[in-house]
Design an enzyme around this catalytic site. Structure first.
Site, mmCIF file in Angstrom:
data_model
loop_
_atom_site.group_PDB
_atom_site.id
_atom_site.type_symbol
_atom_site.label_atom_id
_atom_site.label_comp_id
_atom_site.label_asym_id
_atom_site.label_seq_id
_atom_site.Cartn_x
_atom_site.Cartn_y
_atom_site.Cartn_z
ATOM 1 N N ASP A 100 18.623 -25.443 -60.997
ATOM 2 C CA ASP A 100 19.307 -24.264 -61.516
ATOM 3 C C ASP A 100 18.731 -23.013 -60.838
ATOM 4 O O ASP A 100 18.669 -22.968 -59.601
ATOM 5 C CB ASP A 100 19.175 -24.235 -63.052
ATOM 6 C CG ASP A 100 20.079 -23.242 -63.739
ATOM 7 O OD1 ASP A 100 21.275 -23.526 -63.867
ATOM 8 O OD2 ASP A 100 19.588 -22.179 -64.143
ATOM 9 N N HIS A 298 24.491 -31.427 -65.670
ATOM 10 C CA HIS A 298 23.649 -30.431 -65.027
ATOM 11 C C HIS A 298 22.155 -30.728 -65.153
ATOM 12 O O HIS A 298 21.386 -30.440 -64.235
ATOM 13 C CB HIS A 298 23.952 -29.061 -65.634
ATOM 14 C CG HIS A 298 23.306 -27.917 -64.924
ATOM 15 N ND1 HIS A 298 23.505 -27.665 -63.582
ATOM 16 C CD2 HIS A 298 22.462 -26.944 -65.359
ATOM 17 C CE1 HIS A 298 22.821 -26.594 -63.225
ATOM 18 N NE2 HIS A 298 22.173 -26.142 -64.282
#
Length: 321
Positions: A100, A298
């Site tokens: 991220d 994710h």
């Protein structure tokens, strides 16, 4: 060797780190909303296999200092944190693992901290060329069509108040929305006008999930209830500042060895599509491996820890051989 948790001076700030093992150094950099705890499945495994593993709470998070000014989250400051971390631990070079916003920072380290990076292992976020458009301008254009958290997070105090008001609800719902169990792009059906993030995030099923227990969620809730979310949100608010830095310091190709890992249900993959992977290959001549993990969203290091650990260890062993 058990994990050691401590706070160290890395220059501008004091940083909380979790460290385990001995051997070649591996630094694990989390993103939003995260903590060193995001790497709980990687730390003991890598340490047991002969590596010195360091997982910091990144600037703005957990037990690390939290500057108020988003400009203090620009690339000059966040790179200085990583260099200061290595210096404080007397490490010359490390393999950096990013996820991220941690991945966005780690992509820049070979250029911004030359000589301190052995290799990169990047999760979820491919490297792309710097846009010619100021990020906040691009976010506003998209937000005119549908809800976009990148735009919503820009105004200081707005998202902060909403998320700080319900840390447990937000964390449970955002973890679920970004996971392989939900299709995050469905959020785009909501308009920006009149909606906060909690208005558009899906309700999450009861815990436990296959990859997250109630006790694990409680760890995040307890920490963010104490710290608030402003430190994490400042990484979003720094994007314009980073863009201006890069106008004076354009991106260079990444030539160190790189391993890229993502889930086939990662929203980043769904939103950016094949073009982002083409940009990754074009801008990262050091790309040695690409891995697509079925069913993962994710948070691939938490959703598929055994597979991610296997890939990371194989890549690290190949470097040493």
């Amino acid at each position: 060797m058990d994990a050691l948790t401590r706070r160290i001076d890395v220059g501008e700030i004091r940083m909380r780190i979790v460290e385990q093992g001995n051997g070649p150094a591996v630094v694990l950099c989390h993103g939003f909303p995260g903590l060193a705890y995001n790497w709980r499945h990687q730390l003991p495994v890598l340490a047991a296999n002969g590596f010195r593993v360091i997982a910091p709470d990144m600037r703005g998070y957990g037990g690390t200092d939290r500057p108020d000014d988003p400009r203090e989250f620009n690339r000059a400051h966040t790179v200085a944190d990583m260099v200061g971390l290595l210096d404080a631990l007397e490490i010359d070079r490390a393999v950096f693992v990013g996820h991220d916003f941690g991945a966005a920072l780690v992509w820049d380290l070979p250029q911004w901290a030359p000589g301190r990076v052995r290799a990169l292992i990047q999760l979820s976020v491919p490297r792309t060329a710097t846009s010619p458009i100021l990020p906040s301008t691009a976010y506003a254009k998209v937000a005119a069509q549908h809800f976009l958290h990148l735009h919503y997070f820009q105004e200081p105090g707005v998202a902060d108040a909403e998320l700080d008001g319900d840390p447990a609800g937000f964390l449970r719902r955002v973890f679920w929305a970004l996971s392989g169990g939900y299709r995050y792009v469905d959020i785009f059906a909501h308009p920006s006008t009149g909606n906060g993030y909690l208005d558009v995030l899906p309700q999450a099923p009861p815990l436990p999930w296959p990859w997250l227990s109630q006790a694990e969620l409680d760890h995040y809730v307890e920490t963010f209830t104490r710290t608030g979310f402003t430190g994490g949100l400042n990484w979003y608010r720094a994007n314009d500042h980073i863009w201006h830095e890069k106008q004076q310091r354009p991106d260079e190709p990444v030539t160190v060895p790189v391993c890229f890992i993502t889930g086939d249900k990662d929203p980043v993959r769904q939103i950016t599509g094949a073009d982002s992977m083409a940009q990754l290959r074009a801008t990262v001549p050091g790309l040695a491996e690409e891995h697509l993990i079925a069913g993962s969203g994710h948070f691939v290091q938490m959703e598929a820890p055994a597979e991610v650990n296997r890939i990371i260890l194989n890549f690290l062993r190949a470097l040493d051989s």
